[in-house]
Design an enzyme around this catalytic site. Structure first.
Site, PDB file in Angstrom:
ATOM      1  N   TYR A 118       0.935  -1.187  -0.064  1.00  0.00           N
ATOM      2  CA  TYR A 118       0.182   0.076   0.129  1.00  0.00           C
ATOM      3  C   TYR A 118       0.918   1.321  -0.017  1.00  0.00           C
ATOM      4  O   TYR A 118       1.804   1.323   0.920  1.00  0.00           O
ATOM      5  CB  TYR A 118      -0.917   0.087   1.394  1.00  0.00           C
ATOM      6  N   ASP A 152       9.422   2.609   0.004  1.00  0.00           N
ATOM      7  CA  ASP A 152       8.372   3.469   0.779  1.00  0.00           C
ATOM      8  C   ASP A 152       8.527   3.045   2.242  1.00  0.00           C
ATOM      9  O   ASP A 152       8.026   2.121   2.584  1.00  0.00           O
ATOM     10  CB  ASP A 152       6.872   2.897   0.183  1.00  0.00           C
ATOM     11  N   LYS A 155       4.621   9.784   8.590  1.00  0.00           N
ATOM     12  CA  LYS A 155       4.063   9.059   9.827  1.00  0.00           C
ATOM     13  C   LYS A 155       5.082   9.586  10.878  1.00  0.00           C
ATOM     14  O   LYS A 155       4.805  10.991  11.449  1.00  0.00           O
ATOM     15  CB  LYS A 155       4.020   7.542   9.780  1.00  0.00           C
TER      16      LYS A 155
HETATM   17  C1  LIG Z   1       3.922   2.097   3.120  1.00  0.00           C
HETATM   18  C2  LIG Z   1       2.687   3.290   3.198  1.00  0.00           C
HETATM   19  N1  LIG Z   1       2.834   4.391   2.082  1.00  0.00           N
HETATM   20  C3  LIG Z   1       1.915   5.151   2.075  1.00  0.00           C
HETATM   21  C4  LIG Z   1       0.992   5.444   2.887  1.00  0.00           C
HETATM   22  C5  LIG Z   1       0.161   6.324   2.880  1.00  0.00           C
HETATM   23  O1  LIG Z   1       0.230   7.364   3.679  1.00  0.00           O
HETATM   24  P1  LIG Z   1      -0.853   8.632   4.048  1.00  0.00           P
HETATM   25  O2  LIG Z   1      -1.959   7.770   4.883  1.00  0.00           O
HETATM   26  O3  LIG Z   1      -0.209   9.441   5.190  1.00  0.00           O
HETATM   27  O4  LIG Z   1      -1.318   9.052   2.914  1.00  0.00           O
HETATM   28  C6  LIG Z   1       0.740   4.597   4.112  1.00  0.00           C
HETATM   29  C7  LIG Z   1      -0.263   4.795   5.129  1.00  0.00           C
HETATM   30  O5  LIG Z   1      -1.047   5.255   4.823  1.00  0.00           O
HETATM   31  C8  LIG Z   1       1.788   3.624   4.224  1.00  0.00           C
HETATM   32  O6  LIG Z   1       1.655   2.553   5.121  1.00  0.00           O
HETATM   33  N1  LIG Z   2      -2.646   1.173   6.600  1.00  0.00           N
HETATM   34  C1  LIG Z   2      -2.897   2.688   6.380  1.00  0.00           C
HETATM   35  C2  LIG Z   2      -1.675   3.169   6.477  1.00  0.00           C
HETATM   36  O1  LIG Z   2      -0.652   2.839   7.144  1.00  0.00           O
HETATM   37  C3  LIG Z   2      -3.730   2.894   7.450  1.00  0.00           C
HETATM   38  C4  LIG Z   2      -4.238   4.557   7.539  1.00  0.00           C
HETATM   39  C5  LIG Z   2      -5.599   4.637   6.710  1.00  0.00           C
HETATM   40  O2  LIG Z   2      -5.725   4.046   5.920  1.00  0.00           O
HETATM   41  O3  LIG Z   2      -6.344   5.512   7.312  1.00  0.00           O
END
Ligand SMILES: Cc1ncc(COP(=O)(O)O)c(C=O)c1O
Ligand SMILES: N[C@H](C=O)CCC(=O)O
Length: 424
Positions: free
Chosen positions: A146, A239, A267
């Site tokens: 993701y 990532d 994060k």
């Molecule tokens: C590995 C990874 N990349 C990207 C994202 C996207 O980050 P954000 O939710 O801050 O947009 C997330 C989590 O949401 C993530 O866990």
């Molecule tokens: N798994 C997602 C990011 O790491 C959780 C955050 C979200 O989707 O709100």
């Protein structure tokens, strides 16, 4: 304050929320909490307190940013100091330079940075950068990884995209789909085949999968990706939105000894405030506007509150041996989970882990999807009833924080696990 249990006030707010928001929420995973989401009022240390006067030990931790726990005193005071001075200027502020210095001092492969507002923006811009740099169009991503909620990432995506049955989101043009090539995580043969036969700008990977539960890389996977991307002149994008400053101060790259061409962060580097960052070699990052021709801009980019919170968080990480402590808590909790007398496997890397019921190994997304989700949800509900909040979805990670490094919190959690294992 009551430990766990049902939540009448939250249920009433939830009924209203369903009138105003799609599925009642503003990010889908929040709707996965069963029977309905609780509404958080405050957080302190390892605990979340709800509108219903309930208290939960929190192992979700904002889905990763809160490695120090809730309302860390040092971070809070730095943020208040910043807010008293102002919170957006539309000009650069010193805090962005300080945070960049701090991050680059820990991550060898990150020489320059662009700060944005979320992990989603970070990976979207990293992909644009890889395309701009290599003059190629295709991106290789892994099934179940993701990378946020933009068009180039929502193909075979993990996290809430898998939880809610939309790993390939509707609304993405065919032309975009055709630029994304998929391999199974941990399958280097597939990666080699695709790199050989397609013109691939970059390979984007979660160095430890944290969005299909937790799935570690096989021993040679990350090194193999490094070698293959070099051989075929493609960029390697790590990532590290979850793993950055979590697995080690140098992220997964430091932990596994493999460096990326482009790194995305989020994060933890915002200390719990919105943030994203794209880092990498000078010549790659310099392609961003205004020095280069890959466009990126943002009203809130490098906002001083996030910069200050991120810097303060990293200072505490450096000073207080935080990662070691969070790993020791994770080990204790994972060991207790392993005593659950129902077939399962636990995957843990440092301070992130997940339990999968009904399977004996999980090395990729296909195997993760074979785990018994119903058993996981039952366990999640039992844990909530016993005062512990673990992710509401099989496809998320359990995290520990500095605030969990406390015998009382650990013992309370172990007790909750013992009480929660029947009936799953
Ligand atoms: C590995 C990874 N990349 C990207 C994202 C996207 O980050 P954000 O939710 O801050 O947009 C997330 C989590 O949401 C993530 O866990
Ligand atoms: N798994 C997602 C990011 O790491 C959780 C955050 C979200 O989707 O709100």
């Amino acid at each position: 304050m009551v430990k766990g249990g049902t939540s009448i006030l939250s249920e009433n707010i939830w009924k209203d929320a369903l009138k105003y928001f799609a599925g009642g929420v503003n990010s889908p995973v929040r709707a996965a909490v069963k029977p309905s989401p609780f509404y958080s009022l405050s957080g302190k240390g390892a605990y979340i307190y709800t509108e219903d006067n309930k208290r939960y030990i929190d192992y979700v931790l904002g889905y990763g940013p809160l490695i120090l726990g809730h309302e860390n005193e040092y971070v809070k005071n730095k943020v208040i100091e910043q807010i008293e001075k102002g919170w957006i200027f539309g000009t650069p502020s010193k805090s962005e330079v300080e945070l960049a210095k701090k991050i680059t001092s820990h991550m060898n492969s990150v020489e320059k940075i662009r700060f944005v507002n979320s992990g989603t923006e970070a990976t979207m811009n990293a992909i644009r950068l890889a395309r701009g740099f290599t003059k190629r169009e295709k991106i290789l991503k892994f099934n179940g990884n993701y990378h946020g909620a933009h068009d180039y990432a929502l193909i075979d995506a993990g996290s809430a995209a898998t939880e809610f049955g939309v790993p390939d989101s509707e609304g993405i043009p065919k032309e975009v789909l055709n630029t994304v090539v998929i391999c199974e995580y941990n399958d280097l043969n597939c990666v080699e085949k695709k790199l050989k036969t397609e013109e691939i700008a970059g390979v984007i990977v979660e160095p430890v999968m944290g969005n299909m539960g937790v799935v570690p890389p096989n021993e040679n996977f990350l090194k193999g990706l490094r070698e293959l991307t070099r051989t075929y002149n493609s960029l390697l994008i790590f990532d590290e939105v979850i793993t950055g400053f979590r697995l080690s101060l140098a992220g997964a790259q430091g932990y596994y000894g493999v460096s990326a061409d482009i790194t995305t962060l989020g994060k933890i580097i915002g200390g719990g405030f919105p943030i994203g960052a794209i880092g990498g070699k000078r010549e790659i990052i310099d392609m961003f506007t205004p020095s280069g021709k890959v466009f990126n801009a943002g009203t809130f980019n490098a906002n001083p509150v996030s910069m200050t919170a991120g810097l303060a968080t990293i200072e505490v990480l450096e000073r207080e041996n935080v990662i070691e402590k969070t790993v020791s808590v994770a080990k204790s909790i994972a060991e207790e989970l392993d005593n659950i007398p129902v077939p399962h496997v636990i995957n843990r890397v440092q301070n992130m882990f997940q339990i999968f019921f009904g399977v004996s190994k999980v090395t990729n997304a296909t195997e993760a999807k074979k785990a018994n989700k119903d058993q996981y949800i039952k366990f999640h509900i039992n844990m909530l009833n016993n005062g512990v909040f673990i992710p509401p979805s099989q496809y998320e990670s359990i995290f520990t924080s500095l605030a969990h490094y406390d015998d009382y919190v650990i013992n309370e959690t172990i007790d909750a696990i013992k009480k929660s294992r029947s009936g799953i």
